[in-house]
Design an enzyme around this catalytic site. Structure first.
Site, mmCIF file in Angstrom:
data_model
loop_
_atom_site.group_PDB
_atom_site.id
_atom_site.type_symbol
_atom_site.label_atom_id
_atom_site.label_comp_id
_atom_site.label_asym_id
_atom_site.label_seq_id
_atom_site.Cartn_x
_atom_site.Cartn_y
_atom_site.Cartn_z
ATOM 1 N N SER A 149 -49.446 -126.280 88.280
ATOM 2 C CA SER A 149 -48.583 -127.331 87.794
ATOM 3 C C SER A 149 -49.274 -128.682 87.995
ATOM 4 O O SER A 149 -50.401 -128.856 87.525
ATOM 5 C CB SER A 149 -47.227 -127.231 88.509
ATOM 6 N N ASP A 297 -43.994 -122.069 78.312
ATOM 7 C CA ASP A 297 -43.822 -123.138 79.302
ATOM 8 C C ASP A 297 -43.230 -124.364 78.619
ATOM 9 O O ASP A 297 -43.848 -124.954 77.732
ATOM 10 C CB ASP A 297 -45.179 -123.476 79.925
ATOM 11 N N HIS A 325 -42.507 -121.960 82.878
ATOM 12 C CA HIS A 325 -43.311 -122.632 83.888
ATOM 13 C C HIS A 325 -43.302 -121.893 85.219
ATOM 14 O O HIS A 325 -44.239 -122.010 85.996
ATOM 15 C CB HIS A 325 -42.788 -124.058 84.085
#
Length: 367
Positions: A149, A297, A325
């Protein structure tokens, strides 16, 4: 990117995290940290933890930066034989990114508290980590940088800011620059914080629960299919109450906002003295790069990573599950296999600058 901390709510919604090893919290005193804007963070301390032992050749060090609002303690929860990778053979440095509430942040600064804290960027995060490694730990080269991330965004920035510092870079659920969809989502998340009455312009006395922010985040954390399969219409009201309920473990709102603003400006092809655009940025990269992204995502659109991959001769792993995600919680085995592959030493030298794009190696992991 961000999404941040793999929170207790997120873990309850997805799969259980692997058992984490132990490592004490440590701090490196950096003193005054000058940012790329020219502003200065006073008395900056950078939090970090280490696992394992540096070998005699000093070639087994791996840096793992935190995701958005994540901490090095939370990173411990995703390492291990069943985690992102087994840290046993390595000397692993888990670093708390600027603004996460552990390292110097709006919430813990004595002289620049709250909204008085200087705005910083992903490049500033990387610069502070470079100081930690070189000045405090005496390291001048890494086996790899591995990030998830916003940690993956830092990883990609490392390859451009310090191209010869690592042999390999593994960026998971990350992007080299935000797409228009990413900007729309994160600008919405930003507004959900600053327009909340309890936020009080950043002058709150008690950390605000930010229910609209929590709803916006929950909307994009996974895919529509995941939410529909996980929550029936009859269960929705309960799900919503749990989503917006005050969370004593929630990150400080000013810290959250500061890191959102850092990632909103991120583009590895920009910055003071930096190359203009992804293609020029790619010519600086010397590390072997492996990109791991999820097709669904909705927090970090995978398209820019897919565009970057052939420029870097990078391997690209695309996850095809509905977890979006939070693939780290739903597809850990697939991600771990890709990370372990990327960490294996490659015969020969690291790649030189890329002059012409070519096809990247692509592995697609289905549901």
């Amino acid at each position: 990117m961000l999404a941040m901390a793999v929170s207790t709510r997120a873990r309850a919604d997805t799969a259980a995290a692997p058992t984490s090893p132990a490592a004490p919290q440590q701090f490196a005193r950096l003193g005054d940290l000058r940012l790329e804007s020219g502003a200065v963070i006073h008395d900056c301390q950078l939090g970090y933890r280490t696992l394992g032992t540096l070998n005699a050749a000093r070639d087994n060090a791996i840096l793992v930066p935190t995701w958005h609002t994540g901490t090095s303690g939370q990173l411990l929860e995703v390492l291990g034989p069943q985690g992102l990778f087994d840290p046993a053979p390595y000397f692993v440095i888990l670093v708390d990114a600027l603004g996460n509430g552990v390292s110097c942040s709006p919430s813990n600064s004595a002289s620049q508290h709250g909204k008085a804290f200087p705005a910083f960027t992903i490049r500033d995060m990387v610069a502070s980590q470079h100081r930690l490694l070189t000045e405090q730990l005496g390291l001048h080269h890494l086996r790899a940088v591995v990030g998830y991330s916003m940690g993956g965004m830092q990883t990609l920035q490392w390859t451009v800011s310090h191209p010869r510092f690592m042999d390999a870079a593994v960026a998971i659920a990350a992007t080299p620059r935000l797409s228009s969809y990413d900007l729309l989502f994160w600008r919405t998340a930003e507004q959900a914080i600053v327009t909340d009455a309890a936020f009080a312009g950043g002058d709150y006395q008690r950390n605000p629960p930010l229910p609209l922010f929590q709803m916006v985040f929950a909307l994009n954390a996974t895919s529509p299919d995941f939410r529909q399969h996980k929550t029936t219409p009859a269960e929705f009201d309960k799900f919503l109450r749990e989503t917006v309920a005050p969370d004593p473990e929630a990150p400080d709102a000013n810290d959250n906002l500061a890191q959102i603003r850092a990632l909103l400006s991120q583009d590895i092809g920009a910055g003071p003295g930096g190359p203009p655009g992804l293609e020029q940025a790619a010519t600086r990269v010397r590390a072997r790069v492996h990109l791991i992204n999820a097709r669904q995502d909705q927090l970090v659109n995978p398209r820019a990573a897919q565009t970057l991959a052939p420029m870097l001769h990078a391997r690209l792993t695309l996850l095809d599950s509905e977890c979006g995600h939070f693939a780290i919680q739903c597809d850990m085995a697939s991600i771990r296999a890709a990370v372990e592959m990327a960490l294996k030493p490659e015969v020969g030298s690291v790649p030189e600058a890329i002059s012409k794009p070519r096809s990247a190696g692509i592995a697609v992991t289905p549901k």
